[in-house]
Write an enzyme that holds these catalytic residues in place. Structure first.
Site, short mmCIF file in Angstrom:
data_model
loop_
_atom_site.label_atom_id
_atom_site.label_comp_id
_atom_site.label_asym_id
_atom_site.label_seq_id
_atom_site.Cartn_x
_atom_site.Cartn_y
_atom_site.Cartn_z
N CYS A 30 3.09 -8.76 -6.27
CA CYS A 30 3.98 -8.40 -5.17
C CYS A 30 4.35 -9.69 -4.43
CB CYS A 30 3.29 -7.43 -4.22
SG CYS A 30 4.35 -6.88 -2.84
N CYS A 45 3.12 -7.62 4.39
CA CYS A 45 2.73 -6.21 4.39
C CYS A 45 1.20 -6.14 4.44
CB CYS A 45 3.26 -5.51 3.15
SG CYS A 45 2.78 -3.77 3.04
N HIS A 204 0.26 13.69 -3.65
CA HIS A 204 -0.74 13.37 -4.69
C HIS A 204 -2.12 13.16 -4.09
CE1 HIS A 204 1.16 9.72 -3.24
NE2 HIS A 204 0.13 9.01 -3.65
#
Length: 210
Positions: A30, A45, A204
């Protein structure tokens, strides 16, 4: 070479395609966080809850060609079923690796291709579904797409900053963690006050699937 953390078949748990059967192709790496806890405090983040470091997940590995990776993705789809095949390219940040050859190889296998991206990188032409999840402090390169899914709340990434962008769907997704219940309440209240925004829950996690 494509570096892949994992490939698995499940139901999409978030956003506009919630409940849709899909193969998830999770790329390693990332551009907003290394994925290592020691680097979290200094990352752009800081709240990511996804494991994307390395290539040791189920179905993961290093794939030398687009054709080899597309074959691995196709192998996760249930046998003796027909289209529509659906693959969600995620990460980490999928646009560090998803390119025109891989997109073509997946289309050649009959897949409709979705991406879940932080929106800081350009996407190759031909992606079938684009979901952008903006992060505070990161400049957006993708200002249009199918859905914008904003983790909420984020200081410096308030919904008002994105409401004029060109997306078909706008979602608020409560930030997970110790304040999840409070964040869910806040996101619900915001959506009720601003009906353009819809609530996205991580189904989920609620039902215990990958």
């Amino acid at each position: 070479m494509y570096w892949v953390k994992e490939i698995f078949y499940t139901l999409q748990g978030e956003g506009a395609n919630t409940g849709t059967p899909a193969v998830f192709l999770r790329f390693a790496g990332c551009n907003l966080w290394s994925g290592r806890e020691k680097d979290r405090a200094g990352a752009v983040c800081r709240f990511c809850d996804t494991e994307f470091v390395g290539t040791d997940g189920a179905g993961g590995g290093k794939f030398r060609t687009a054709a080899a990776l597309a074959k691995a993705v196709s192998g996760k789809w249930p046998k003796r079923t027909r289209s529509p095949y659906f693959v969600v390219c995620t990460g980490g940040e999928p646009l560090l690796q998803l390119d025109a050859p891989l997109l073509g190889a997946l289309h050649g296998r009959g897949f409709r291709v979705a991406i879940e991206t932080n929106g800081t990188l350009a996407a190759p032409r031909g992606v079938d579904w684009t979901c952008v999840s903006p992060k505070a402090g990161a400049r957006l390169a993708l200002g249009r797409g199918n859905e914008l899914k904003l983790v909420y709340p984020q200081k410096g990434a308030e919904p008002e900053r994105y409401s004029r962008l060109h997306f078909d769907h706008f979602f608020l997704q409560p930030m997970d963690g110790p304040r999840r219940e409070e964040n869910t309440r806040l996101a619900t209240a915001y959506c009720l006050r601003h009906p353009r925004w819809r609530l996205s829950l991580q189904m989920h996690k609620l039902i215990g699937i990958p």
